[in-house]
Enzyme design. Structure first.
Site, PDB file in Angstrom:
ATOM      1  N   ASP A  39       0.855  -1.188   0.000  1.00  0.00           N
ATOM      2  CA  ASP A  39       0.000   0.000   0.000  1.00  0.00           C
ATOM      3  C   ASP A  39       0.893   1.241   0.000  1.00  0.00           C
ATOM      4  O   ASP A  39       2.119   1.142   0.106  1.00  0.00           O
ATOM      5  CB  ASP A  39      -0.969  -0.013   1.190  1.00  0.00           C
ATOM      6  CG  ASP A  39      -0.228  -0.075   2.519  1.00  0.00           C
ATOM      7  OD1 ASP A  39       0.960   0.295   2.568  1.00  0.00           O
ATOM      8  OD2 ASP A  39      -0.840  -0.515   3.507  1.00  0.00           O
ATOM      9  N   SER A  40       0.262   2.395  -0.092  1.00  0.00           N
ATOM     10  CA  SER A  40       1.045   3.626  -0.268  1.00  0.00           C
ATOM     11  C   SER A  40       1.940   3.894   0.942  1.00  0.00           C
ATOM     12  O   SER A  40       3.021   4.460   0.811  1.00  0.00           O
ATOM     13  CB  SER A  40       0.114   4.814  -0.514  1.00  0.00           C
ATOM     14  OG  SER A  40      -0.793   4.937   0.559  1.00  0.00           O
TER      15      SER A  40
END
Ligand SMILES: Cc1ncc(COP(=O)(O)O)c(C=O)c1O
Lengths: 81, 418
Positions: A39-40
């Site tokens: 994920d980011s």
């Protein structure tokens, strides 16, 4: 693949390991999004770790172009040059 | 005769084409949201205020509700002088300007609010935008173009990120509030490149403040210009309410302060103040300033009146801080986890274990008559789910007691506290 390139790959690979919770095998073609499924926030932590390891800055613009481990190795080599 | 199916805007015709549906990328998020709503939860992002009685009270779902999730820090929205100024401007100048600031959209009221800002900040130049979002978007994208560097905190507001993208600047992130991490990145950038370091006084998700007194001198040592977004500090940080940079004694080293009228000022609009004379030229080249209509006369009149009153709002300021400290201590004593050890600003973030607990807690509070903001990743850092409480100078001490009682009841009912 020449020797420095192979070394750079190994160095990047060892940076990936602490973030590779699913134990995905790492090759040149491994995709950060599709294979590692980061994920980011993980990406952000990983980038900071790589930047500090190699004493470089990878801008968000450059990050947007990097999809695979091989592309990251290329970018690291270029930025270190 | 045209068959209905041959109308150009008929989706039936497009169905025969195999290109990717543009909505598809939202599918995972849509599904997550549907699952949440199917579990019987009230949609946290679809609150309607049917009546607003004061800066601290509204009617939601037919119920009297205390507002603890607005940015109305100084409670100016119902100030009688502010309202009177707005009504007067509405009568004298009409409901809107129907034009850009650089064409027919600058009225004397726009000059007057810029004058009020210059006096408030003791700076030479002020530029008013239609929103704070546009102020960040416009100033950052216009100053930092292709080949320039913007160095920003990872937890920066969306408008800051969007300003970087719009200007096509080289964008470098450092870890939230981490001075060493910023220093390393500044050292690694090309010396000769143009650089803009963007910081916020108060970060709105966790309510923590930035070590501007360390970061700003560091940025200056590396030849960077410094922009500080003081959206969540105006009116109650620093001797004159100019923000965290003033409170920490480094405001004289700031090149640009960005702010908004949508929080302490109590209306809508955004601004940039600066001592650089060339800031004035930006009016002609800053697209989010030029290519949009200016604020309505009533809005700039309310803003100017409010800003002037905020210059002398010492009592309100003191009460706001007292509220924030009392609520922070009260929540801690009840057993809630808060994002900061002390109350650092007027925002308190209550950390919860997961999405489900956060939503259940949020809904229980609403049913008791308390509105707070629910925030979730990616808006929040490090994957945390939180309830964000923002205090108002108009919250009475009794309301703070009521708020604590509602948190206690909701916390026990949902298992968030033991
Ligand atoms: C840090 C920060 N900057 C800018 C803005 C944008 O302000 P406005 O509501 O005026 O667009 C906000 C508000 O959401 C904010 O929190």
């Amino acid at each position: 693949m020449n020797e420095t390139r192979a070394n750079a790959f190994e160095e990047v690979k060892s940076q990936i390991e602490p973030f590779n919770q699913k134990g995905v095998p790492i090759t040149e073609e491994t995709s950060f999004q599709d294979d590692l499924e980061w994920d980011s926030l993980t990406v952000m932590d990983f980038v900071a770790a790589v930047e500090d390891e190699f004493d470089i800055v990878i801008t968000m613009n450059q990050q947007a172009e990097i999809e695979t481990v091989g592309q990251l190795v290329d970018a690291v080599q270029e930025l270190r040059a | 005769m045209t068959e209905p199916g041959n109308q150009p805007d008929d989706p039936g015709e497009q169905a025969t084409v195999t290109s990717r549906n543009l909505f598809d990328k939202f599918e995972p998020l849509m599904q997550e949201r549907n699952r949440l709503l199917d579990s019987g939860i009230r949609d946290p992002f679809a609150i309607v205020m049917d009546e607003v009685k004061s800066p601290t009270e509204a009617i939601i779902d037919g119920r009297n509700t205390i507002l603890l999730g607005t940015y109305n820090y100084m409670g100016m929205t119902f100030d009688p002088d502010v309202i009177a100024a707005g009504k007067d401007a509405l009568d004298r100048f009409g409901s809107g300007t129907t034009g850009s600031r650089v064409l027919n959209g600058t009225y004397c009221g726009h000059m007057e609010v810029e004058q009020a800002l210059k006096e408030f900040y003791a700076m030479d130049h002020a530029m008013v935008f239609s929103t704070g979002y546009q102020a960040n978007l416009g100033i950052i994208s216009t100053l930092a173009g292709k080949g320039d560097y913007v160095i920003l905190d990872a937890d920066s507001h969306a408008s800051i990120y969007d300003g970087c993208f719009l200007g096509n600047a080289e964008t470098v992130r450092f870890r939230h509030n981490n001075v060493e991490n910023l220093a390393k990145r500044l050292e690694r950038l090309p010396r000769e490149a143009g650089k803009l370091v963007v910081l916020e006084g108060v970060y709105s998700m966790l309510g923590d403040i930035a070590p501007l007194d360390e970061m700003i001198p560091l940025a200056k040592q590396h030849g960077a210009m410094v922009l500080v977004d003081e959206a969540h500090s105006m009116g109650f940080f620093g001797e004159n309410g100019r923000g965290v940079a003033e409170a920490q004694g480094v405001i004289d080293q700031v090149d640009f302060i960005i702010g908004t009228f949508s929080k302490s000022v109590g209306t809508v609009g955004g601004f940039c103040v600066s001592n650089h004379a060339k800031t004035e030229f930006l009016r002609l080249v800053c697209r989010p300033y030029t290519f949009t209509a200016s604020l309505p006369p009533s809005v700039v009149a309310t803003a100017a009146t409010s800003i002037r009153k905020l210059m002398h709002a010492g009592d309100k300021r003191a009460h706001l801080w007292e509220n924030s400290k009392r609520l922070h201590k009260g929540l801690r004593d009840l057993g809630f986890r808060l994002a900061t050890d002390e109350a650092e600003s007027a925002i308190l973030a209550v950390l919860l274990d997961d999405q489900e607990q956060a939503v259940r807690m949020w809904q229980a509070l609403l049913e008791h008559g308390l509105y707070v903001n629910m925030a979730r990743p990616p808006a929040t850092p490090s994957g945390v789910y939180l309830l964000r409480c923002s205090l108002c100078a108009e919250h009475s001490s009794e309301q703070v007691d009521e708020i604590l009682a509602m948190f206690e009841a909701a916390g026990r009912a949902t298992g968030a506290i033991g």
